[in-house]
Design a protein around this motif. Structure first.
Motif, PDB file in Angstrom:
ATOM      1  N   SER A 292      41.037  42.543  62.089  1.00 47.76           N
ATOM      2  CA  SER A 292      40.845  43.751  62.890  1.00 47.76           C
ATOM      3  C   SER A 292      40.559  43.322  64.318  1.00 47.76           C
ATOM      4  O   SER A 292      39.983  42.265  64.571  1.00 47.76           O
ATOM      5  CB  SER A 292      39.718  44.622  62.335  1.00 47.76           C
ATOM      6  N   SER A 293      40.978  44.172  65.250  1.00 49.66           N
ATOM      7  CA  SER A 293      40.853  43.820  66.652  1.00 49.66           C
ATOM      8  C   SER A 293      40.537  45.059  67.479  1.00 49.66           C
ATOM      9  O   SER A 293      41.066  46.144  67.217  1.00 49.66           O
ATOM     10  CB  SER A 293      42.173  43.194  67.123  1.00 49.66           C
ATOM     11  N   ALA A 294      39.671  44.859  68.443  1.00 50.07           N
ATOM     12  CA  ALA A 294      39.349  45.878  69.445  1.00 50.07           C
ATOM     13  C   ALA A 294      39.203  45.114  70.750  1.00 50.07           C
ATOM     14  O   ALA A 294      39.032  43.897  70.729  1.00 50.07           O
ATOM     15  CB  ALA A 294      38.055  46.603  69.081  1.00 50.07           C
ATOM     16  N   PRO A 295      39.271  45.782  71.898  1.00 49.35           N
ATOM     17  CA  PRO A 295      39.133  45.034  73.150  1.00 49.35           C
ATOM     18  C   PRO A 295      37.850  44.193  73.173  1.00 49.35           C
ATOM     19  O   PRO A 295      36.756  44.706  72.994  1.00 49.35           O
ATOM     20  CB  PRO A 295      39.095  46.133  74.215  1.00 49.35           C
ATOM     21  N   GLY A 296      38.015  42.882  73.305  1.00 50.32           N
ATOM     22  CA  GLY A 296      36.880  41.975  73.376  1.00 50.32           C
ATOM     23  C   GLY A 296      36.278  41.589  72.040  1.00 50.32           C
ATOM     24  O   GLY A 296      35.242  40.939  71.994  1.00 50.32           O
ATOM     25  N   LYS A 297      36.929  41.958  70.940  1.00 48.91           N
ATOM     26  CA  LYS A 297      36.370  41.653  69.622  1.00 48.91           C
ATOM     27  C   LYS A 297      37.490  41.467  68.600  1.00 48.91           C
ATOM     28  O   LYS A 297      38.413  42.277  68.534  1.00 48.91           O
ATOM     29  CB  LYS A 297      35.443  42.778  69.162  1.00 48.91           C
ATOM     30  N   VAL A 298      37.375  40.397  67.806  1.00 43.60           N
ATOM     31  CA  VAL A 298      38.337  40.122  66.741  1.00 43.60           C
ATOM     32  C   VAL A 298      37.567  39.702  65.500  1.00 43.60           C
ATOM     33  O   VAL A 298      36.633  38.907  65.584  1.00 43.60           O
ATOM     34  CB  VAL A 298      39.313  38.999  67.149  1.00 43.60           C
ATOM     35  N   SER A 299      37.962  40.245  64.345  1.00 45.82           N
ATOM     36  CA  SER A 299      37.340  39.875  63.076  1.00 45.82           C
ATOM     37  C   SER A 299      38.415  39.501  62.070  1.00 45.82           C
ATOM     38  O   SER A 299      39.453  40.161  61.992  1.00 45.82           O
ATOM     39  CB  SER A 299      36.530  41.041  62.505  1.00 45.82           C
ATOM     40  N   VAL A 300      38.144  38.455  61.317  1.00 48.23           N
ATOM     41  CA  VAL A 300      39.033  38.019  60.239  1.00 48.23           C
ATOM     42  C   VAL A 300      38.175  37.861  58.993  1.00 48.23           C
ATOM     43  O   VAL A 300      37.120  37.228  59.032  1.00 48.23           O
ATOM     44  CB  VAL A 300      39.705  36.670  60.574  1.00 48.23           C
ATOM     45  N   THR A 301      38.615  38.446  57.892  1.00 45.42           N
ATOM     46  CA  THR A 301      37.896  38.317  56.626  1.00 45.42           C
ATOM     47  C   THR A 301      38.881  37.908  55.539  1.00 45.42           C
ATOM     48  O   THR A 301      40.050  38.267  55.584  1.00 45.42           O
ATOM     49  CB  THR A 301      37.212  39.633  56.206  1.00 45.42           C
ATOM     50  N   GLY A 302      38.382  37.169  54.588  1.00 45.44           N
ATOM     51  CA  GLY A 302      39.212  36.754  53.469  1.00 45.44           C
ATOM     52  C   GLY A 302      38.389  36.666  52.202  1.00 45.44           C
ATOM     53  O   GLY A 302      37.221  36.286  52.243  1.00 45.44           O
ATOM     54  N   THR A 303      39.004  37.028  51.085  1.00 53.92           N
ATOM     55  CA  THR A 303      38.330  36.988  49.791  1.00 53.92           C
ATOM     56  C   THR A 303      39.287  36.421  48.752  1.00 53.92           C
ATOM     57  O   THR A 303      40.467  36.760  48.741  1.00 53.92           O
ATOM     58  CB  THR A 303      37.883  38.404  49.352  1.00 53.92           C
ATOM     59  N   VAL A 304      38.747  35.559  47.910  1.00 53.76           N
ATOM     60  CA  VAL A 304      39.504  34.989  46.798  1.00 53.76           C
ATOM     61  C   VAL A 304      38.717  35.256  45.528  1.00 53.76           C
ATOM     62  O   VAL A 304      37.509  35.037  45.480  1.00 53.76           O
ATOM     63  CB  VAL A 304      39.689  33.466  46.983  1.00 53.76           C
ATOM     64  N   LYS A 305      39.407  35.737  44.501  1.00 54.45           N
ATOM     65  CA  LYS A 305      38.779  35.968  43.197  1.00 54.45           C
ATOM     66  C   LYS A 305      39.517  35.135  42.163  1.00 54.45           C
ATOM     67  O   LYS A 305      40.739  34.973  42.233  1.00 54.45           O
ATOM     68  CB  LYS A 305      38.859  37.437  42.804  1.00 54.45           C
ATOM     69  N   THR A 306      38.777  34.621  41.204  1.00 53.10           N
ATOM     70  CA  THR A 306      39.395  33.837  40.146  1.00 53.10           C
ATOM     71  C   THR A 306      38.644  34.039  38.837  1.00 53.10           C
ATOM     72  O   THR A 306      37.457  34.324  38.834  1.00 53.10           O
ATOM     73  CB  THR A 306      39.439  32.340  40.519  1.00 53.10           C
ATOM     74  N   THR A 307      39.374  33.899  37.763  1.00 48.77           N
ATOM     75  CA  THR A 307      38.799  33.972  36.419  1.00 48.77           C
ATOM     76  C   THR A 307      39.316  32.783  35.628  1.00 48.77           C
ATOM     77  O   THR A 307      40.519  32.514  35.626  1.00 48.77           O
ATOM     78  CB  THR A 307      39.195  35.288  35.728  1.00 48.77           C
ATOM     79  N   SER A 308      38.410  32.073  34.993  1.00 50.67           N
ATOM     80  CA  SER A 308      38.762  30.914  34.171  1.00 50.67           C
ATOM     81  C   SER A 308      38.006  30.996  32.852  1.00 50.67           C
ATOM     82  O   SER A 308      36.993  31.682  32.755  1.00 50.67           O
ATOM     83  CB  SER A 308      38.381  29.608  34.888  1.00 50.67           C
ATOM     84  N   THR A 309      38.497  30.263  31.873  1.00 55.38           N
ATOM     85  CA  THR A 309      37.854  30.217  30.566  1.00 55.38           C
ATOM     86  C   THR A 309      37.341  28.798  30.309  1.00 55.38           C
ATOM     87  O   THR A 309      38.041  27.825  30.599  1.00 55.38           O
ATOM     88  CB  THR A 309      38.868  30.602  29.462  1.00 55.38           C
ATOM     89  N   VAL A 310      36.134  28.712  29.784  1.00 56.21           N
ATOM     90  CA  VAL A 310      35.556  27.412  29.432  1.00 56.21           C
ATOM     91  C   VAL A 310      36.300  26.898  28.204  1.00 56.21           C
ATOM     92  O   VAL A 310      36.302  27.536  27.157  1.00 56.21           O
ATOM     93  CB  VAL A 310      34.043  27.526  29.141  1.00 56.21           C
ATOM     94  N   VAL A 311      36.943  25.720  28.351  1.00 52.06           N
ATOM     95  CA  VAL A 311      37.691  25.146  27.227  1.00 52.06           C
ATOM     96  C   VAL A 311      37.062  23.846  26.739  1.00 52.06           C
ATOM     97  O   VAL A 311      37.502  23.294  25.727  1.00 52.06           O
ATOM     98  CB  VAL A 311      39.181  24.919  27.584  1.00 52.06           C
ATOM     99  N   GLY A 312      36.045  23.365  27.436  1.00 52.45           N
ATOM    100  CA  GLY A 312      35.363  22.155  26.997  1.00 52.45           C
ATOM    101  C   GLY A 312      34.040  21.984  27.718  1.00 52.45           C
ATOM    102  O   GLY A 312      33.898  22.411  28.860  1.00 52.45           O
ATOM    103  N   ILE A 313      33.075  21.390  27.026  1.00 52.46           N
ATOM    104  CA  ILE A 313      31.748  21.159  27.605  1.00 52.46           C
ATOM    105  C   ILE A 313      31.261  19.792  27.135  1.00 52.46           C
ATOM    106  O   ILE A 313      31.327  19.484  25.937  1.00 52.46           O
ATOM    107  CB  ILE A 313      30.737  22.236  27.156  1.00 52.46           C
ATOM    108  N   GLU A 314      30.761  18.989  28.066  1.00 51.73           N
ATOM    109  CA  GLU A 314      30.136  17.702  27.746  1.00 51.73           C
ATOM    110  C   GLU A 314      28.702  17.770  28.268  1.00 51.73           C
ATOM    111  O   GLU A 314      28.445  17.523  29.455  1.00 51.73           O
ATOM    112  CB  GLU A 314      30.896  16.555  28.407  1.00 51.73           C
ATOM    113  N   PRO A 315      27.747  18.151  27.400  1.00 53.57           N
ATOM    114  CA  PRO A 315      26.364  18.352  27.848  1.00 53.57           C
ATOM    115  C   PRO A 315      25.728  17.117  28.491  1.00 53.57           C
ATOM    116  O   PRO A 315      24.968  17.248  29.455  1.00 53.57           O
ATOM    117  CB  PRO A 315      25.617  18.744  26.574  1.00 53.57           C
ATOM    118  N   ALA A 316      26.015  15.930  27.992  1.00 51.35           N
ATOM    119  CA  ALA A 316      25.363  14.717  28.514  1.00 51.35           C
ATOM    120  C   ALA A 316      25.663  14.486  29.985  1.00 51.35           C
ATOM    121  O   ALA A 316      24.809  14.010  30.736  1.00 51.35           O
ATOM    122  CB  ALA A 316      25.793  13.501  27.693  1.00 51.35           C
TER     123      ALA A 316
END
Length: 194
Positions: free
Chosen positions: A30-54
């Motif tokens: 977005s832009s106005a005289p003397g001001k500019v803004s940029v925003t970005g968002t990333v979303k992701t979903t993953s599944t746990v397929v393995g766990i090594e507690p140690a």
């Protein structure tokens, strides 16, 4: 205390970055005289397929089948609550706003951070955010290349390219630019569907 917050935030970020390459960011300008803004968002979903507690290692699989290995730091609570099949949701946002300030403002830099972890005994997750505000002075304006040179409060210089010719016309040597950068991440873990 500050370092532990940064470590926890880094842990959350490392867990979330596992699926970023597979998700298209949503970006708005977005832009106005003397001001500019940029925003970005990333979303992701993953599944746990393995766990090594140690070693506190988790393998996450995204919707496209890519598996990524993530080491979760000791600072992340409730690691023992993770189970194979759990779903990890992550959302990462960044924003930057540059505002032209006419007149003499004092050069400065400030940073604020917040962190909220999941309660003890719950599934791992939480939110972390950071906001950095810098007041810089314009030391040069090159109208041919569109480069504006900014000098920060610690004496460092940075060239910023202004692509909008109308915005560039507003900027003069000696003006001040306020830069506000924010980033935030939220991670939640949901139990495997029954």
């Amino acid at each position: 205390m500050r370092n532990s917050k940064l470590i926890i935030a880094a842990t959350l970020v490392s867990l979330a970055t596992a699926g970023y390459a597979q998700t298209e960011p949503q970006v708005a300008v977005s832009s106005a005289p003397g001001k500019v803004s940029v925003t970005g968002t990333v979303k992701t979903t993953s599944t746990v397929v393995g766990i090594e507690p140690a070693t506190r290692t988790v393998w996450l699989k995204d919707a496209k089948g890519k598996v990524v290995q993530v080491v979760v730091g000791e600072e992340a609570r409730n690691f023992d609550q993770l189970k194979v099949g759990d779903v990890v949701n992550a959302e990462y946002s960044e924003a930057m706003t540059l505002t032209l300030k006419k007149g003499g403002a004092q050069l400065s830099a400030n940073e604020n951070q917040t962190l909220e972890r999941a309660p003890m005994g719950a599934k791992p997750g939480g939110t972390a955010s950071r906001e950095v505000t810098v007041m810089a002075v314009v030391t040069a304006v090159n109208h041919q290349t569109g480069a504006v040179t900014l000098k920060g409060p610690q004496g460092n210089s940075l060239d910023v390219i202004v692509q909008d010719p109308e915005q560039l016309k507003l900027v003069k040597k000696g003006d001040h630019i306020e830069v506000v950068y924010t980033e935030a991440i939220a991670i939640s873990v949901e139990p495997k569907a029954k």
